[in-house]
Write a protein that holds these residues in place. Structure first.
Motif, PDB file in Angstrom:
ATOM      1  N   THR A   1       0.793  -1.230   0.000  1.00 47.48           N
ATOM      2  CA  THR A   1       0.000   0.000   0.000  1.00 47.48           C
ATOM      3  C   THR A   1       0.826   1.280   0.000  1.00 47.48           C
ATOM      4  OG1 THR A   1      -0.146  -0.077   2.423  1.00 47.48           O
ATOM      5  CG2 THR A   1      -1.902  -1.147   1.170  1.00 47.48           C
ATOM      6  N   THR A   2       2.052   1.268   0.548  1.00 48.90           N
ATOM      7  CA  THR A   2       2.853   2.499   0.612  1.00 48.90           C
ATOM      8  C   THR A   2       3.117   3.049  -0.777  1.00 48.90           C
ATOM      9  OG1 THR A   2       3.893   1.803   2.680  1.00 48.90           O
ATOM     10  CG2 THR A   2       5.028   3.499   1.395  1.00 48.90           C
ATOM     11  N   ASN A   3       3.483   2.166  -1.692  1.00 48.39           N
ATOM     12  CA  ASN A   3       3.714   2.538  -3.082  1.00 48.39           C
ATOM     13  C   ASN A   3       3.080   1.453  -3.943  1.00 48.39           C
ATOM     14  OD1 ASN A   3       4.752   2.972  -5.714  1.00 48.39           O
ATOM     15  ND2 ASN A   3       6.564   3.988  -4.883  1.00 48.39           N
ATOM     16  N   THR A   4       2.084   1.829  -4.734  1.00 45.62           N
ATOM     17  CA  THR A   4       1.329   0.833  -5.487  1.00 45.62           C
ATOM     18  C   THR A   4       2.143   0.186  -6.605  1.00 45.62           C
ATOM     19  OG1 THR A   4       0.440   2.557  -6.943  1.00 45.62           O
ATOM     20  CG2 THR A   4      -0.862   1.953  -4.994  1.00 45.62           C
ATOM     21  N   GLU A   5       3.337   0.709  -6.874  1.00 44.80           N
ATOM     22  CA  GLU A   5       4.187   0.106  -7.892  1.00 44.80           C
ATOM     23  C   GLU A   5       5.331  -0.677  -7.273  1.00 44.80           C
ATOM     24  OE1 GLU A   5       5.213   2.483 -11.332  1.00 44.80           O
ATOM     25  OE2 GLU A   5       3.759   3.991 -10.730  1.00 44.80           O
ATOM     26  N   GLN A   6       5.295  -0.830  -5.939  1.00 40.66           N
ATOM     27  CA  GLN A   6       6.357  -1.535  -5.249  1.00 40.66           C
ATOM     28  C   GLN A   6       5.787  -2.561  -4.270  1.00 40.66           C
ATOM     29  OE1 GLN A   6       8.576   1.568  -3.277  1.00 40.66           O
ATOM     30  NE2 GLN A   6       9.954   1.866  -5.019  1.00 40.66           N
ATOM     31  N   ILE A   7       6.622  -3.544  -3.935  1.00 43.38           N
ATOM     32  CA  ILE A   7       6.398  -4.420  -2.790  1.00 43.38           C
ATOM     33  C   ILE A   7       7.590  -4.198  -1.864  1.00 43.38           C
ATOM     34  CG2 ILE A   7       5.944  -6.751  -1.986  1.00 43.38           C
ATOM     35  CD1 ILE A   7       5.232  -7.532  -4.805  1.00 43.38           C
ATOM     36  N   ILE A   8       7.323  -3.726  -0.659  1.00 42.70           N
ATOM     37  CA  ILE A   8       8.390  -3.379   0.277  1.00 42.70           C
ATOM     38  C   ILE A   8       8.434  -4.424   1.388  1.00 42.70           C
ATOM     39  CG2 ILE A   8       9.308  -1.606   1.816  1.00 42.70           C
ATOM     40  CD1 ILE A   8       7.624   0.438   0.245  1.00 42.70           C
ATOM     41  N   TYR A   9       9.622  -4.981   1.595  1.00 38.87           N
ATOM     42  CA  TYR A   9       9.832  -5.954   2.665  1.00 38.87           C
ATOM     43  C   TYR A   9      10.779  -5.359   3.702  1.00 38.87           C
ATOM     44  CZ  TYR A   9       7.967  -9.289  -0.746  1.00 38.87           C
ATOM     45  OH  TYR A   9       7.179  -9.936  -1.664  1.00 38.87           O
ATOM     46  N   ARG A  10      10.344  -5.328   4.950  1.00 41.47           N
ATOM     47  CA  ARG A  10      11.199  -4.831   6.037  1.00 41.47           C
ATOM     48  C   ARG A  10      10.797  -5.522   7.339  1.00 41.47           C
ATOM     49  NH1 ARG A  10       8.378   0.193   4.975  1.00 41.47           N
ATOM     50  NH2 ARG A  10      10.358   1.094   4.333  1.00 41.47           N
ATOM     51  N   ASN A  11      11.674  -5.406   8.341  1.00 41.21           N
ATOM     52  CA  ASN A  11      11.366  -5.953   9.653  1.00 41.21           C
ATOM     53  C   ASN A  11      10.197  -5.195  10.271  1.00 41.21           C
ATOM     54  OD1 ASN A  11      13.629  -7.891   9.863  1.00 41.21           O
ATOM     55  ND2 ASN A  11      14.888  -6.049   9.843  1.00 41.21           N
ATOM     56  N   LEU A  12       9.409  -5.903  11.024  1.00 37.45           N
ATOM     57  CA  LEU A  12       8.237  -5.308  11.650  1.00 37.45           C
ATOM     58  C   LEU A  12       8.666  -4.359  12.760  1.00 37.45           C
ATOM     59  CD1 LEU A  12       5.123  -5.460  11.537  1.00 37.45           C
ATOM     60  CD2 LEU A  12       5.238  -7.220  13.301  1.00 37.45           C
ATOM     61  N   THR A  13       8.122  -3.144  12.733  1.00 36.05           N
ATOM     62  CA  THR A  13       8.458  -2.160  13.765  1.00 36.05           C
ATOM     63  C   THR A  13       7.601  -2.327  15.019  1.00 36.05           C
ATOM     64  OG1 THR A  13       6.917  -0.573  12.754  1.00 36.05           O
ATOM     65  CG2 THR A  13       9.243  -0.472  12.086  1.00 36.05           C
ATOM     66  N   GLY A  14       6.598  -3.157  14.955  1.00 40.11           N
ATOM     67  CA  GLY A  14       5.749  -3.413  16.117  1.00 40.11           C
ATOM     68  C   GLY A  14       5.695  -4.895  16.416  1.00 40.11           C
ATOM     69  N   TYR A  15       4.523  -5.456  16.298  1.00 36.07           N
ATOM     70  CA  TYR A  15       4.351  -6.881  16.521  1.00 36.07           C
ATOM     71  C   TYR A  15       3.122  -7.353  15.755  1.00 36.07           C
ATOM     72  CZ  TYR A  15       0.915  -5.262  19.959  1.00 36.07           C
ATOM     73  OH  TYR A  15      -0.149  -4.645  20.564  1.00 36.07           O
ATOM     74  N   SER A  16       2.966  -8.667  15.690  1.00 33.59           N
ATOM     75  CA  SER A  16       1.828  -9.260  14.991  1.00 33.59           C
ATOM     76  C   SER A  16       1.192 -10.317  15.883  1.00 33.59           C
ATOM     77  CB  SER A  16       2.271  -9.889  13.667  1.00 33.59           C
ATOM     78  OG  SER A  16       1.180 -10.516  13.013  1.00 33.59           O
TER      79      SER A  16
END
Length: 767
Positions: free
Chosen positions: A559-574
């Motif tokens: 959702t951040t950029n509709t032309e990208q898929i962004i993978y990063r470490n979670l800043t919170g929790y799930s």
């Protein structure tokens, strides 16, 4: 005088016979486990009795018995007869092959009674899946409550297995207890296993990293193949559908050498019919040509020590895309298709050492080579995984110990940035040794209680030491009630390009702004099983509640950029939490089945500048249900099966706020019906209809694949700031400002279809 004596003796004998048969008593037990069997029906001399919770029965007689034969029957077991000789007897019943087996190995790596296992394990036999026959185990798992086969692409139809809302990479798939299904080949590992060779499938929901290591963070699926010694001599299953799908499955037992029994299995699947019912000029279902060969040997040894060796080879040519596509267009930008060639070989074996202590060495090796073209984006990859494990099984009083040393070596190479040296730009294949040790102690703390303590230590060359403990407690307040509490941890090392199909299609750019850390979780699970038996029916209730907390997860950001898929470490929790209920039942009139339901909430809590934001995980249903009903007619050997599943809404990945496709899926259901007729000589003929409601995700949507007419975005126009325009090149209309996107998928595109098949089984040792 002589007459009076004979008369007196006759009266005494008659009285003795009447006294001897004034009551009949005994105990009914399982022949394999020795456990009491409540609910068994015992018939004697015209009277019937029902065995109690302890398996005991008593029949009081008002008159001398005219018969000495008892008839014993119980749903799920083969009926038996025995002679009553006037004393309390023990009757051993053998489980029917039509029921779920009561022996499990996955939860604790040891063969134990399902009821006795501290870890809840669900067991499914081929008979269960035959209620809705499918060409692959991947498709068959849709009948299991809380388990959903998820398609990840509208074009190539590859997918993974979701357990309790967690995606495929969180599920470890085993064959005969060996983790040979690697991340790169997860969907292919569940395709091409000959159904004729499957003895049962065991499912464990929840982290099992303390025994099985990485990838077992969400659950386990263990496909256990048949023991060649107990397999039928020949089994064959041929099926075809009205969509021109053809599946052939063959199993053959043979004896190549003395004290060696072999089991050969062959599976062939062909679908070469280009169907486009939603009129987007793309195939609704991928074209597939797959063959799999499986061969397993069991070796007879002294003192019944274990020794087996198995090999499987799978080759598949799969493609989907523009209906005009042919292989000369592969890799080009004229006509779009996703073409995947897969070649895979697997070896599995175990050998019990000739020692007084029970030492078992198990090993496996798999090599997966994949040559793919996603449009003009070429993805070539190979992965080899070698695994070895030595376990020591020892009982000491009330302690049942299992200790093990494991070593897993993974070699991976592809043509993406995942195996590229960032400094030199040269290819740098990954080599990952992962040694570990584990210890498990199952303690009998009372007659009806068990405590399981376990821990595992692994060492990753990049992430260092990883420790995963677990604890489990089981209590049987009665013979018909089981309560289990399990708690543990899990971990997983992420490899984006082997796990996420969306990262490979080229429809969006992939961005990894930081080094990805391992995912870690903490889980607690409560399980309650209740069994009810009457003269006319039996019911098993299996209820679970779970809570899993992830301190780190790698979740694709669409959702951040509709032309990208962004993978990063979670800043919170799930968090993943939910409840499920599974009910199995059977009636003496021939009706049996199961009904299951799961309610779940998988959410992500992000922290930014001290502000928490909670969102639902995409492509995860809030609730699901499935069922199967089977009725066998007393005459004619006819059986009718009605199966189905239903899924609640899930959030879907859109390209922008202007995207006209639905942001959430509707409630949808796929239902099937089948009729089976048993014929002489162990032949079965079956036919039916799949997807009775003819439901597909295209209903209610203007399209599924965005801009299927322009898959290479040649007609997309952008302004100086990169904003997509509503009018593209040569006046091509683009009213929603979209680019090509095949990743909007949550259900199969295959509509209603008929099927027909034939099964043939020959038992014995010779043709």
């Amino acid at each position: 005088m002589k007459y009076c004596i004979n008369l007196l003796l006759g009266c005494i004998l008659s009285i003795h016979a009447m006294a001897q048969h004034s009551s009949v008593s005994g105990t009914v037990k399982d022949k394999t486990t020795g456990e009491p069997l409540p609910g068994a029906v015992i018939s004697f001399n015209g009277k019937k009795s029902l065995a109690g919770n302890d398996g005991r029965f008593l029949i009081n007689l008002n008159s001398p018995a005219s018969s000495q034969t008892l008839i014993i029957s119980r749903i799920g077991y083969k009926s038996d007869t025995t002679t009553y000789e006037g004393s309390h007897i023990t009757i051993l019943l053998e489980a029917s092959s039509q029921t779920l087996t009561d022996v499990v190995v996955t939860g604790t790596m040891k063969a134990v009674s399902k009821t006795a296992s501290p870890v809840p394990v669900e067991v499914y036999t081929p008979q269960f899946f035959r209620r809705n026959p499918t060409p692959t185990i991947f498709d068959a798992l849709q009948q299991v409550n809380g388990v959903r086969p998820q398609l990840n692409c509208n074009v190539c139809n590859t997918g993974d297995i979701h357990i309790n809302g967690l995606e495929g990479p969180y599920t470890m798939v085993l064959i005969d207890g060996m983790p040979i299904v690697s991340a790169l080949g997860s969907v292919y590992g569940l395709s091409g296993i000959p159904n004729s060779l499957v003895d049962r499938i065991e499912v464990v929901k929840g982290p099992a990293s303390s025994l099985y290591g990485s990838e077992a963070i969400g659950g386990l699926i263990n496909v256990i193949t048949k023991n060649p010694l107990k397999a039928p001599l020949l089994s064959a299953d041929v099926m075809a559908t009205s969509w021109k799908e053809y599946n052939f499955d063959l199993g053959l037992k043979y004896k190549p050498w003395k004290k060696t029994t072999g089991l050969l299995g062959v599976n062939y699947f062909l679908f070469n019919n280009r169907i486009d019912k939603n009129h987007d000029q793309f195939t609704d279902v991928t074209q597939q040509n797959r063959i799999a060969i499986f061969n397993k040997y069991n070796f007879e040894r002294q003192q019944n020590r274990q020794a087996s060796l198995a090999v499987r080879y799978v080759y598949e040519d799969r493609w989907g895309g523009d209906t005009r596509w042919t292989k000369p267009f592969r890799g080009g930008d004229s006509l779009y298709a996703e073409s995947i060639y897969t070649s895979r070989i697997e070896l599995i074996g175990n050998y019990q050492l000739p020692t007084t202590e029970k030492l078992l060495f198990s090993g496996s090796f798999n090599s997966h080579i994949q040559r793919s073209a996603y449009g003009n984006n070429i993805f070539n990859a190979s992965q080899q995984v070698a695994f070895g494990q030595l376990t020591w099984d020892k009982s000491l009083g009330s302690h049942d110990l299992l200790a093990g040393a494991v070593f897993r070596y993974t070699a991976y190479d592809d043509n993406t940035t995942a195996t590229r040296d960032t400094l030199t730009g040269r290819n740098k294949p990954q080599h990952t040794p992962l040694p570990g040790i584990f210890l498990q102690d199952e303690i009998s703390i009372a007659d009806k209680q068990k405590l399981l303590l376990g821990a595992r230590w692994d060492h990753h060359p990049v992430h260092g030491h990883i420790f995963t403990p677990r604890i489990a407690w089981k209590w049987n307040p009665t013979n018909d009630d089981v309560i289990r509490i399990n708690a543990g941890t899990g971990f997983r090392v992420v490899n984006i390009f082997t796990e996420d199909h969306a990262a490979l299609t080229g429809a969006r750019d992939v961005l990894i702004p930081e080094e990805l850390e391992p995912e870690r979780s903490y889980n607690v699970n409560l399980n309650y099983v209740k069994k009810l038996y009457t003269k006319f029916f039996w019911v098993n209730f299996d209820a679970s509640a779970w809570y899993t907390h992830f301190t780190n997860r790698i979740i694709p950001d669409y959702t951040t950029n509709t032309e990208q898929i962004i993978y990063r470490n979670l800043t919170g929790y799930s968090v993943s939490k939910g409840v499920s209920l599974n009910t199995e039942f059977g009636f003496t009139n021939g009706l049996k089945g199961h009904i299951g339901g799961t309610f779940q909430d998988v959410s992500i809590v992000s922290k930014n500048a001290g502000i928490k934001t909670t969102s639902r995980q995409m492509l995860t249903e809030k609730w699901s249900a499935n069922w199967s009903l089977s009725y066998t007619f007393k005459k004619g050997e006819w059986t009718i099966d009605y199966t189905g599943n239903m899924y609640g809404p899930m959030d879907l990945p859109l390209l922008s706020e202007e995207d006209p496709r639905k942001p959430t899926s509707p409630v949808w259901s796929i239902q099937n019906i089948q009729v089976t007729k048993k014929l002489p000589h162990s032949i079965e003929v079956y036919c039916g209809i799949k997807n009775l409601l003819n439901w597909t995700p295209a209903k209610g949507n203007p399209f599924i694949i965005a801009r299927s007419h322009d898959p290479f975005d040649k007609l997309v126009a952008k302004d100086a700031n990169g904003v997509i325009q509503k009018v593209g090149v040569n006046g091509d209309p683009n009213p929603y400002r979209l680019t090509f996107d095949p990743n909007y998928v949550f259900a199969p595109n295959q509509g209603i279809r008929a099927f027909v098949g034939l099964r043939w089984t020959i038992t014995g040792d010779k043709l």
